[in-house]
Design an enzyme around this catalytic site. Structure first.
Site, mmCIF file in Angstrom:
data_model
loop_
_atom_site.group_PDB
_atom_site.id
_atom_site.type_symbol
_atom_site.label_atom_id
_atom_site.label_comp_id
_atom_site.label_asym_id
_atom_site.label_seq_id
_atom_site.Cartn_x
_atom_site.Cartn_y
_atom_site.Cartn_z
ATOM 1 N N ASP A 74 61.251 0.704 -22.019
ATOM 2 C CA ASP A 74 61.592 -0.890 -21.296
ATOM 3 C C ASP A 74 61.357 -2.396 -22.769
ATOM 4 O O ASP A 74 59.910 -2.224 -23.112
ATOM 5 C CB ASP A 74 60.956 -1.134 -20.428
ATOM 6 C CG ASP A 74 61.900 -2.244 -19.854
ATOM 7 O OD1 ASP A 74 62.677 -2.015 -19.026
ATOM 8 O OD2 ASP A 74 60.914 -3.165 -19.892
ATOM 9 N N GLU A 96 54.487 17.490 -29.050
ATOM 10 C CA GLU A 96 53.712 18.710 -28.550
ATOM 11 C C GLU A 96 54.057 19.164 -28.224
ATOM 12 O O GLU A 96 53.659 20.589 -27.184
ATOM 13 C CB GLU A 96 51.934 17.683 -28.272
ATOM 14 C CG GLU A 96 51.525 17.366 -29.742
ATOM 15 C CD GLU A 96 50.484 16.532 -28.756
ATOM 16 O OE1 GLU A 96 50.109 16.746 -26.672
ATOM 17 O OE2 GLU A 96 50.099 15.489 -29.157
HETATM 18 C C1 NOJ Z 1 64.521 -4.681 -19.062
HETATM 19 C C2 NOJ Z 1 64.926 -3.943 -18.197
HETATM 20 O O1 NOJ Z 1 65.813 -3.191 -18.166
HETATM 21 C C3 NOJ Z 1 64.396 -5.451 -16.989
HETATM 22 O O2 NOJ Z 1 65.417 -5.028 -15.747
HETATM 23 C C4 NOJ Z 1 63.696 -5.654 -16.228
HETATM 24 O O3 NOJ Z 1 63.855 -7.075 -15.787
HETATM 25 C C5 NOJ Z 1 62.971 -6.396 -18.276
HETATM 26 N N1 NOJ Z 1 63.573 -5.176 -18.996
HETATM 27 C C6 NOJ Z 1 61.525 -6.394 -18.118
HETATM 28 O O4 NOJ Z 1 61.063 -5.001 -17.668
#
Ligand code: NOJ
Length: 512
Positions: A194, A235
């Protein structure tokens, strides 16, 4: 299972809150996913990407994680997650887990200990200052700092419930390396990372100034983290790291895909692009060229849990998408949007690389733009006036009215009454349905490792071949166009007029 599966896989995004509910509380869960795994097997996808399922106060629908080694009770428990991984593997489906390294929940033990004055304070960005330390605008809009006492602030690029971690600190690095191993040891085949470009911040905390290096987007130090993550992935056998990298600069984007870094990254260029033959062709060319340069597979994304569903986008006068340009509520011709979405599916599923399918896309769902204001849950709404809830509405499985067998209770977000002909049950066996189009297209992807070449079919037509005997032709010219000479039409996104391909229609052909 083949090697390097991520290079040409169809990857289905499960948004667990909204896939299927097994216990009647109105929120989707692992029991629901296990019960409906047959849908994904019938669809023919190669892998599932699970949006976060960890314990979380749900300030940002689970992207505020308080424990990366467990499952939130609303979704189930760790043994159910392990059972799901095993059952998916038995069905030939791999599992990608979502890891959120930029921030954690303010309820995470680390942040609580930090607030209590422990050594964990150094794992975050605390600053003493009379005034807000910077004027940075957070990723959801609004300020990026919250005050904890008279003169101390902490940084959060998203909501105040998501304090940013300090990636300069070795304990932070060690913790996430251990979390990767935790999930790889439990059979996860991949990790979706993310906000992958945000981890590092310039410790001098300069303001954002156009033309100057950005203080928190895409700092070079992040690549060292992904090199160490790659060593961990290597790994194990056949594990993939897939970055969520929103970045207009293609060269900076492909830096994440160098051979010793991530295996793949979400390419959002086409997702933001207007439904226009010239712009789409140049987006595809840009993507293919950039990825070829680093030897990484391109990825194709039409929708996800953060963006307006493409049936709605493609039905609007302005068919672009960006967070800065809020088009919520502008009129959308859903019939036109559906026709284009069908054509777009044949486009993304026949380009080289891997294709992502966001749950509900295979049912032709549109954005629910009529969620009553008092039911909106997305924290982005208060900051930007745009809600992502409209694309997060629970799936319709069967029946004529909400909740369409999603739950025996009340769904956490309202489903449109018009979705009765979009259920899995209603579409199964109907050759003209979106669901059967996706099923057929995924089944027909035998060409997926063959060479790509553009085919010139005149202005407004996008066409390419994969190997000697397969072609995809998409007509965006404004009127019908003749199909190239072919042996058979393998699949078409809409009715053909003899050998003419109508506007906003795509066809897959076996060539002579
Ligand atoms: C990207 C994620 O896809 C989104 O849903 C989220 O609000 C933000 N990152 C923060 O984690």
């Amino acid at each position: 299972m083949t090697n390097q599966w991520w290079r040409d896989a169809v990857i289905y995004q499960v948004y667990p809150r909204s896939f299927a509910d097994g216990d009647g509380d109105g929120v989707g869960d692992i029991a629901g996913i296990r019960a409906r795994l047959g849908h994904l097997r019938d669809l023919g996808v190669d892998a599932i990407w699970m949006s976060p399922w960890y314990p979380s106060p749900m300030a940002d629908a689970g992207y505020d994680v308080s424990d990366f080694r467990d499952i939130d009770p609303v979704f189930g428990d760790l043994s159910e997650a392990e059972a799901l991984i095993a059952e998916a593997h038995e069905a030939g489906i791999r599992i990608i887990i979502d890891i959120v390294p930029n921030h954690i929940s303010s309820e995470h033990p680390w942040f609580k200990a930090a607030l209590a004055g422990g050594k964990e304070r150094d794992y975050f960005w605390f600053r003493k200052s009379q005034n807000m330390p910077t004027n940075w605008v957070g990723e959801f809009g609004g300020t990026a700092w919250t005050k904890v006492d008279d003169d101390t602030w902490y940084l959060h690029l998203f909501t105040p419930e998501q304090p940013d971690l300090n990636w300069e600190h070795p304990a932070v690095r060690a913790e996430f390396e251990s979390i990767l191993r935790f999930w790889f040891d439990r059979g996860a085949d991949g990790i979706r990372i993310d906000s992958a470009a945000l981890l590092f911040k310039d410790p001098a905390l300069p303001e954002v100034v156009e033309g100057e290096p950005h203080p928190f987007h895409d700092l070079d130090a992040v690549h060292d983290v992904y090199r160490s993550w790659r060593r961990i992935a290597d790994e194990y056998e056949d594990r993939a790291l897939i970055g969520e990298v929103w970045m207009p600069d293609v060269e900076r984007f492909t830096n994440y895909l160098r051979p010793d870094e991530l295996h793949a990254a979400f390419n959002f260029d086409l997702l933001g692009c207007a439904w226009d033959p010239y712009l789409m062709r140049s987006s595809i060319e840009r993507t293919l060229d950039a990825h070829a340069g680093v030897g990484a597979p391109p990825t194709w994304v039409l929708s996800n849990h953060d963006v307006t569903r493409h049936v709605t986008r493609y039905g609007r006068a302005d068919t672009t998408f960006s967070f800065e340009n809020n088009l919520d509520g502008t009129p959308a011709d859903l019939e036109l949007g559906t026709r284009r979405a069908r054509a777009a599916a044949l486009l993304t599923l026949s380009l080289p690389g891997s294709a992502y399918v966001y749950q509900g896309e295979e049912l032709g769902l549109w954005e629910n733009e009529s969620i009553p204001e008092d039911q909106i849950q997305d924290p982005m709404y208060a900051r930007r006036g745009h809600t992502r809830d409209g694309c997060r509405v629970p799936l319709p499985w069967s029946g004529d009215e909400p909740p369409y067998d999603f739950t025996t209770g009340a769904p956490w977000l309202p489903q449109p009454a018009e979705w009765k002909d979009r259920t899995v049950q209603a579409q199964t066996g109907d050759p003209s349905s979106m669901l059967e189009l996706y099923r057929s297209a995924i089944r027909l992807r035998a060409f997926k490792d063959r060479d790509f070449a553009w085919l010139d079919r005149g202005a407004g037509v996008l066409a390419w071949t994969r190997g000697a005997d397969f072609a995809c032709v998409l007509n965006l010219s404004g009127g019908p166009v003749p199909l190239p000479e072919h042996e058979t039409v393998l699949l078409a996104s809409g009715p053909l007029d003899g050998d003419l391909l109508p506007q906003d229609t795509a066809a897959w052909l076996r060539l002579k």
